[in-house]
Design a protein around this motif. Structure first.
Motif, short mmCIF file in Angstrom:
data_model
loop_
_atom_site.label_atom_id
_atom_site.label_comp_id
_atom_site.label_asym_id
_atom_site.label_seq_id
_atom_site.Cartn_x
_atom_site.Cartn_y
_atom_site.Cartn_z
N GLU A 162 0.83 -1.22 0.00
CA GLU A 162 0.00 0.00 0.00
C GLU A 162 0.86 1.26 0.00
O GLU A 162 0.63 2.18 -0.79
CB GLU A 162 -1.02 0.04 1.15
CG GLU A 162 -1.84 -1.25 1.34
CD GLU A 162 -2.74 -1.62 0.17
OE1 GLU A 162 -2.84 -0.85 -0.79
OE2 GLU A 162 -3.34 -2.72 0.21
N MET A 201 -1.68 1.84 -4.33
CA MET A 201 -2.67 2.64 -5.03
C MET A 201 -2.01 3.93 -5.49
O MET A 201 -1.37 4.62 -4.69
CB MET A 201 -3.83 2.99 -4.09
CG MET A 201 -4.62 1.77 -3.64
SD MET A 201 -5.87 2.20 -2.43
CE MET A 201 -4.89 2.50 -0.97
N SER A 204 -3.10 7.82 -3.68
CA SER A 204 -3.81 7.69 -2.40
C SER A 204 -3.59 8.97 -1.59
O SER A 204 -2.60 9.69 -1.81
CB SER A 204 -3.31 6.46 -1.64
OG SER A 204 -1.93 6.61 -1.32
N PHE A 232 -6.08 5.05 -6.75
CA PHE A 232 -7.00 5.16 -5.62
C PHE A 232 -8.31 5.72 -6.15
O PHE A 232 -8.32 6.66 -6.95
CB PHE A 232 -6.43 6.10 -4.56
CG PHE A 232 -7.47 6.59 -3.58
CD1 PHE A 232 -7.98 5.74 -2.60
CD2 PHE A 232 -7.97 7.88 -3.67
CE1 PHE A 232 -8.97 6.17 -1.73
CE2 PHE A 232 -8.96 8.32 -2.80
CZ PHE A 232 -9.45 7.48 -1.83
N THR A 251 -0.97 6.68 -12.71
CA THR A 251 -0.96 5.21 -12.65
C THR A 251 -0.13 4.62 -13.78
O THR A 251 0.71 3.73 -13.57
CB THR A 251 -2.40 4.66 -12.73
OG1 THR A 251 -3.21 5.36 -11.78
CG2 THR A 251 -2.43 3.17 -12.44
N ALA A 272 -9.18 -1.33 -11.25
CA ALA A 272 -9.34 0.09 -10.93
C ALA A 272 -8.93 0.96 -12.12
O ALA A 272 -9.53 2.00 -12.38
CB ALA A 272 -8.53 0.45 -9.69
#
Ligand code: 5AD
Length: 346
Positions: A162, A201, A204, A232, A251, A272
């Motif tokens: 994470e 993510m 985030s 996220f 991303t 996602a």
């Protein structure tokens, strides 16, 4: 910044300060350059093959309370479910018939699914489909438990760090979860012999270039076989419901950097990513990804595994819709293959 990208491609290592500089200087031109290099790296190991995994979300009950997650225990609005062993095996049978050779069992940390029950489930899937790979993604456990599941036949384990930045980790999680234990789990899994996946993510809350630099340094040290990176996406009825979503561009940039740093890594274009952009998965492949994980859960529960809002759960996302995935991948010069799709050594 191209010189840093070239160096990353050659030596696979940058200093903390270099990572921060590279992440800060992200722009469209740097991204284009990076993606070209990332695709070259991917081709060296995997050609244009895309591996598929059938994702079975078998329980959304969870003892944890992560601030970002829609199935956190404090979310009383989540509609909880658990699949039975028979329902999970039925998913595998269906998936096997369509061409899936990896089953990913993902769930919350559900006390009703204790170590024995998961070990028995893994053993029965491997007995029914000896040529398949089983991936577990069920959170933090002690080393003995991980070992039992490995001995029961589990091949791979997904556990995103994470964030590798300890202060940032504490911002995303309640006090009973610690970054030290998270990392301990990842090292244990690796030592036991799993193919290990970590990840994060993108975008985030509280994440910036400094935090991401820690992630890259950590991943370079861990040398995971897989890395899961998706944006996220805020989930309603969670403390982060009003936070902005991570961007598609960030991303993709992170996917490209991971591919260059770990050229033989298995890198999914995540659900996602498909959620924040209609062609998110194709763009992921063009940034260096080589894995897709369509949803093989029974249609009746798919919308309940709501880690975040507007998560894709029908149509294009369904594992049953393999033909349309094949066409999408073909449109960018990639080819969906029927194979276990194991990690290739350097
Ligand atoms: N947005 C995006 N990804 C999320 N996950 C959990 N909540 C969210 C969210 N709101 C991711 C976490 C976890 C994985 C299973 O799903 O990174 O590791």
């Amino acid at each position: 910044m191209k010189t840093l990208i070239d160096r990353l491609g050659r030596e696979h290592a940058l200093s903390r300060a270099e990572w921060i500089a590279l992440l800060r200087s992200r722009d469209a031109e740097t991204a284009r350059y990076l993606f070209g290099k990332a695709r070259e790296a991917r081709r060296r190991y995997y050609g244009d093959d895309v591996y598929i995994r059938g994702l079975i979300e078998f329980t959304n009950c969870c003892r944890n309370d992560c601030y970002y997650c829609g199935i956190r225990r404090s979310n009383t609005r989540a509609s909880r479910y658990r699949l039975t062993e028979e329902e999970i095996l039925a998913c595998c049978r269906e998936g096997w018939a369509i061409g899936y050779r990896t089953f990913v069992l993902q769930g919350g940390e559900d006390p009703a699914w204790g170590p024995d029950r998961i070990a028995a489930l893994v053993a029965s899937i491997k007995q029914a489909f000896p040529a398949c790979a089983v991936t577990l993604s069920v959170g933090e456990h002690d080393r003995e438990t991980y070992r039992r599941w490995f001995e029961a036949g589990a091949d791979r384990y997904l556990l995103r760090q994470e964030t590798a930045d300890n202060a940032h980790y504490r911002l995303l999680h309640p006090p009973e979860l610690s970054p030290e234990n998270r990392k301990r789990c990842l090292w244990d899994l690796k030592e036991i012999g799993y193919q290990v996946g970590c990840g994060l993510m993108a975008g985030s809350p509280g994440q910036g270039p400094e935090q991401l630099a820690e992630d890259f340094l950590f991943m370079r040290e861990l040398e995971p076989d897989m890395v899961g990176i998706g944006p996220f996406v805020p989930a309603r009825h969670t403390p982060f419901a009003d936070q902005p979503a991570g961007s598609l561009d960030l991303t993709l940039f992170l996917l490209g950097l991971v591919r260059l740093m770990l050229p033989n890594v298995l890198l999914p274009a995540t659900t996602a990513l498909g959620t924040v952009h209609p062609r998110g998965r194709e763009l992921g492949m063009l940034a260096g990804a080589n894995v897709c994980m369509p949803n093989l859960s029974p249609p009746g529960v798919r919308d309940k595994y709501a880690l975040y809002d507007h998560k894709l759960c029908t149509g294009e996302e369904a594992a049953q819709n393999l033909q349309s995935l094949r066409e999408r991948m073909a449109s960018i010069g990639c080819r969906v293959v029927v194979a276990r799709g194991d990690h290739k050594p350097r």
